[in-house]
Design an enzyme around this catalytic site. Structure first.
Site, mmCIF file in Angstrom:
data_model
loop_
_atom_site.group_PDB
_atom_site.id
_atom_site.type_symbol
_atom_site.label_atom_id
_atom_site.label_comp_id
_atom_site.label_asym_id
_atom_site.label_seq_id
_atom_site.Cartn_x
_atom_site.Cartn_y
_atom_site.Cartn_z
ATOM 1 N N SER A 1 36.646 41.900 51.470
ATOM 2 C CA SER A 1 36.734 43.356 51.545
ATOM 3 C C SER A 1 37.910 43.887 50.712
ATOM 4 O O SER A 1 37.949 43.671 49.513
ATOM 5 C CB SER A 1 36.835 43.740 53.023
ATOM 6 N N HIS B 1 29.223 43.362 57.235
ATOM 7 C CA HIS B 1 30.543 43.316 56.599
ATOM 8 C C HIS B 1 31.535 42.408 57.329
ATOM 9 O O HIS B 1 32.385 41.773 56.691
ATOM 10 C CB HIS B 1 31.105 44.741 56.539
#
Ligand SMILES: *[C@@H]1O[C@H](CO)[C@@H](O)[C@H](O)[C@H]1NC(C)=O
Ligand SMILES: *[C@@H]1O[C@H](CO)[C@@H](O)[C@H](O)[C@H]1NC(C)=O
Ligand SMILES: *[C@@H]1O[C@H](CO)[C@@H](O)[C@H](O)[C@H]1NC(C)=O
Length: 501
Positions: free
Chosen positions: A258, A461
């Site tokens: 990320s 995610h």
């Protein structure tokens, strides 16, 4: 953007406040989810006995029953989404009020539960409890005192590894990201067992890198940074340090999740000499272009990009500190009760639904360890990325751009400067890192770049950090690619850097 639950809760909770509510937002949020959760529980209780009966009468009946359950769950998820969406819509009309609700409000730390030691142990404590060695190293960058955690060699083999990896966590996170999934699954352990010297950095301002040589943490100067500054100063300092410890030849690969990928790409463009030091870069859930994020957080970008307002509210302290209003809500996620279903629903809504990979036992530990704030400027910088609809550029000071950059708009990060071989890991159900944006990144990177789609279409995610099936879905392929890097030198360099030159 590693959207940690605290943020999610905060963002969502702010939505409720705009309804003219006061600080007691915990109950407002709980109401919505608990309503649904109660419904679901009652429904499942009935279904369970029906399924048991059906199993006795025949397979076909049981399958029918199963289908009706999953369509019920889908419908519930849709209802929850619709409810939150209508709040998001109402927020758009009163954006300023939303920002107001992000103010600081100290509260007591909730007590940790001793029966789960990982709830109270620091990263080195957890690593050592699992039988691995762990060292803490300190690097000072622009006065920020950064602590790196290192597993210098594996549990069973004390030889000093010849290959080194640097793991970089995402937003609102810490080095804990890489170990919480435990020894069989957590990437730090897996890499250590595979013969790597594993380093995990902690970005400035997080709970392991909070100190500063001369600035107090309650000053505007301390929090005056975004990931740009981390990419420009801190990551290079960390890499230089590892190079010096490894006596000039680190054999170093970078793995980021990320925001850890944002920092990598910004550094490779701002300090291109580091392309020659790294052997390869691995980007898990890349966040570079944000033209197509599917998460409802997107709707909040116009508010979060309000520089003057954000600086006013958060200029001299952490953005989303642990002991703020949202800390109150997320503390309820530490309990092993119905609230964890509430938390789960919120995570799924923001990051993508994936019950298969969700390990309920890990939730409280995950919450506890990953709760760490950042600077207002980091939040604004990301919001600007979203708002720009596909620019990867430096912080936008708006009317002050001419003074800062000598131009009306901020410079873009020039991805043509990236020369190190890159592998991009992405997944279809990642609401914060979409296929379109990852493809756009791929197209700008050198020909050696690889793109790998995680085989589970529901991988989200956060699953990179805690998926039940991490070994088959992620770790296996990652180790294979790493092997390539070191064996064939695909993207490899034959030691082409010079320390201090
Ligand atoms: C780098 O890694 C490769 C593969 O394990 C190894 O053969 C080589 O000796 C390493 N280089 C150094 C300087 O340790
Ligand atoms: C913050 O940084 C900017 C640019 O780096 C600088 O112009 C400004 O004076 C700094 N503000 C504070 C309060 O340190
Ligand atoms: C879930 O996490 C717990 C705690 O780390 C672990 O013991 C358990 O094996 C995990 N379950 C699965 C299915 O991965």
């Amino acid at each position: 953007m590693n959207v940690h639950l605290r943020t999610l809760l905060l963002f969502i909770s702010t939505l409720y406040l705009t309804n003219g509510q006061n600080w007691d937002i915990t109950n407002d949020i709980k109401d919505i989810f608990e309503d649904k959760t109660e419904d679901m529980k009652a429904f499942f209780d009935v279904q369970r006995s029906r399924v048991e009966k059906a199993l006795n009468t025949g397979y076909v009946e049981a399958v029918k029953m199963k289908d009706s359950v999953s369509s019920y769950v889908d419908a519930q998820q849709r209802k929850i989404s619709a409810d939150i969406n209508s709040y998001v819509e109402s927020v758009k009309e009163s954006s300023r009020k939303v920002a107001d609700t992000w103010s600081y409000l100290p509260i007591e730390e909730p007590g940790a539960r001793m029966e789960q030691p990982d709830l109270v142990l620091s990263v080195p404590g957890v690593i050592i409890r699992n039988g691995y060695p762990c060292e803490t190293h300190t690097v000072v960058s622009e006065g920020y005192i950064l602590n790196l955690h290192r597993i210098p060699h594996s549990k069973n083999n004390k030889d000093v590894p010849k290959k080194t990896v640097l793991l970089q966590h995402g937003l609102f996170a810490s080095s804990a990201d890489w170990i919480l999934n435990g020894p069989e699954k957590g990437l730090a352990y897996v890499l250590s067992d595979a013969g790597y010297d594993v380093w995990m950095s902690n970005i400035r301002g997080n709970k392991y890198s909070k100190e500063h040589a001369w600035l107090k943490t309650n000053t505007k100067s301390y929090w005056n940074f975004s990931w740009h500054d981390i990419a420009l100063h801190d990551l290079p300092a960390v890499i230089d340090y590892i190079v010096s410890i490894k006596k000039g030849d680190p054999n170093l690969t970078y793995i980021g999740h990320s925001m850890g990928t944002t920092i990598l790409f910004a550094m490779l463009t701002l300090r291109p000499e580091y392309n020659n030091i790294l052997k390869a870069g691995f980007a898990l859930a890349p966040v570079v272009f944000m033209s197509d994020i599917k998460s409802p957080l997107k709707s909040l970008a116009p508010v979060a990009s309000n520089i003057a307002y954000m600086e006013m509210l958060y200029g001299s302290h952490e953005f989303m500190p642990k002991n703020s209003a949202l800390g109150r809500i997320s503390s309820s996620c530490n309990e092993d009760n119905m609230d964890s279903m509430v938390c789960k629903n919120i995570i799924f809504y923001i990051c993508g639904y994936n019950d298969k990979q969700f390990n309920k036992t890990l939730l409280p530990v995950f919450m506890r360890n990953l709760g760490t704030g950042t600077s207002w400027k980091t939040a604004v910088h990301f919001a600007q990325e979203v708002k720009s609809g596909g620019n990867f550029q430096q912080f936008d000071y708006e009317s002050n751009n001419p003074r800062v950059y000598g131009a009306p708009t901020p410079p873009e990060y020039d991805l043509s400067k990236v020369t190190v071989p890159i592998t991009l890991f992405w997944s279809e159900n990642d609401l914060l890192s979409s296929e379109k944006d990852v493809q756009m990144l791929y197209d700008r990177l050198p020909a050696t770049t690889r793109m790998y789609k995680i085989a589970d279409p529901e991988f989200n995610h956060l699953d990179y950090l805690w998926a039940k099936d991490a070994p088959t879905l992620l770790n296996k392929k990652l180790l294979e690619y790493l092997d390539d890097t070191y064996k064939t030198g695909i993207g490899g360099f034959s030691i082409s850097f010079n320390i201090g030159k």
